[in-house]
Design a protein around this motif. Structure first.
Motif, mmCIF file in Angstrom:
data_model
loop_
_atom_site.group_PDB
_atom_site.id
_atom_site.type_symbol
_atom_site.label_atom_id
_atom_site.label_comp_id
_atom_site.label_asym_id
_atom_site.label_seq_id
_atom_site.Cartn_x
_atom_site.Cartn_y
_atom_site.Cartn_z
ATOM 1 N N THR A 40 -12.528 5.827 1.004
ATOM 2 C CA THR A 40 -12.521 4.448 0.530
ATOM 3 C C THR A 40 -11.194 3.813 0.913
ATOM 4 O OG1 THR A 40 -13.942 5.043 -1.331
ATOM 5 C CG2 THR A 40 -12.752 2.956 -1.498
ATOM 6 N N ARG A 41 -11.265 2.623 1.500
ATOM 7 C CA ARG A 41 -10.058 1.923 1.951
ATOM 8 C C ARG A 41 -10.094 0.460 1.551
ATOM 9 N NH1 ARG A 41 -6.007 5.283 3.865
ATOM 10 N NH2 ARG A 41 -7.145 7.199 4.250
ATOM 11 N N ASP A 42 -8.940 -0.056 1.169
ATOM 12 C CA ASP A 42 -8.757 -1.485 0.964
ATOM 13 C C ASP A 42 -8.497 -2.076 2.349
ATOM 14 O OD1 ASP A 42 -7.291 -3.993 0.687
ATOM 15 O OD2 ASP A 42 -7.139 -3.492 -1.442
ATOM 16 N N PRO A 43 -9.272 -3.067 2.784
ATOM 17 C CA PRO A 43 -9.062 -3.634 4.122
ATOM 18 C C PRO A 43 -7.622 -4.080 4.376
ATOM 19 C CG PRO A 43 -11.137 -4.412 3.228
ATOM 20 C CD PRO A 43 -10.428 -3.671 2.114
ATOM 21 N N GLY A 44 -6.952 -4.604 3.355
ATOM 22 C CA GLY A 44 -5.570 -5.045 3.525
ATOM 23 C C GLY A 44 -4.629 -3.922 3.896
ATOM 24 N N ASP A 45 -4.926 -2.705 3.455
ATOM 25 C CA ASP A 45 -4.078 -1.557 3.785
ATOM 26 C C ASP A 45 -4.154 -1.193 5.266
ATOM 27 O OD1 ASP A 45 -3.348 -1.481 1.125
ATOM 28 O OD2 ASP A 45 -4.672 0.206 0.629
ATOM 29 N N LEU A 46 -5.205 -1.661 5.939
ATOM 30 C CA LEU A 46 -5.354 -1.382 7.371
ATOM 31 C C LEU A 46 -5.105 -2.621 8.227
ATOM 32 C CD1 LEU A 46 -8.450 1.018 7.369
ATOM 33 C CD2 LEU A 46 -6.021 1.603 7.421
ATOM 34 N N GLY A 47 -4.544 -3.675 7.605
ATOM 35 C CA GLY A 47 -4.100 -4.843 8.364
ATOM 36 C C GLY A 47 -4.983 -6.069 8.305
ATOM 37 N N VAL A 48 -6.018 -6.069 7.470
ATOM 38 C CA VAL A 48 -6.874 -7.253 7.357
ATOM 39 C C VAL A 48 -6.177 -8.274 6.456
ATOM 40 C CG1 VAL A 48 -9.103 -8.135 6.563
ATOM 41 C CG2 VAL A 48 -8.977 -5.896 7.696
ATOM 42 N N PRO A 49 -6.021 -9.517 6.922
ATOM 43 C CA PRO A 49 -5.345 -10.533 6.099
ATOM 44 C C PRO A 49 -6.224 -11.012 4.941
ATOM 45 C CG PRO A 49 -5.935 -11.443 8.252
ATOM 46 C CD PRO A 49 -6.332 -9.999 8.262
#
Length: 101
Positions: A40-49
């Motif tokens: 499970t990933r938060d999109p912001g942690d991978l660079g999504v604004p």
């Protein structure tokens, strides 16, 4: 967003998103997910604004990537999770939304 790997390959969570000009961009990738495991990933942690329209993009190691058809509005701090499952083989796989919680 979460991704469960039900396929006989290694996959990683990645996101595609629309930038301010409406162009589709790819985020950084998460860690390897092997058969039977979920990440499970938060999109912001991978660079999504914050505020971007975001799609689950399953990066398939040594295979064909798969991207979800449905987009979500990314809001930093929102605790809702879109759960996806990927299955099949490296060159022929299916990615599907299983639930939103």
């Amino acid at each position: 967003m979460s991704l469960k790997n039900s396929g006989g390959f290694v996959t990683r969570i990645q996101f595609s998103y629309l930038d301010d000009e409406g162009n589709k961009q790819l985020s950084r990738q998460g860690h390897d997910i092997t058969l039977g495991f979920t990440d499970t990933r938060d999109p912001g942690d991978l660079g999504v604004p914050d505020g971007a329209m975001v799609y689950m993009h399953a990066f398939v190691v040594w295979g064909t990537d798969n991207e979800a058809k449905r987009a979500f509005l990314y809001e930093k701090g929102n605790t809702s999770v879109a759960h996806y499952n990927i299955s099949g083989t490296t060159l022929s796989n299916d990615l599907g939304l299983t639930e939103i919680s």
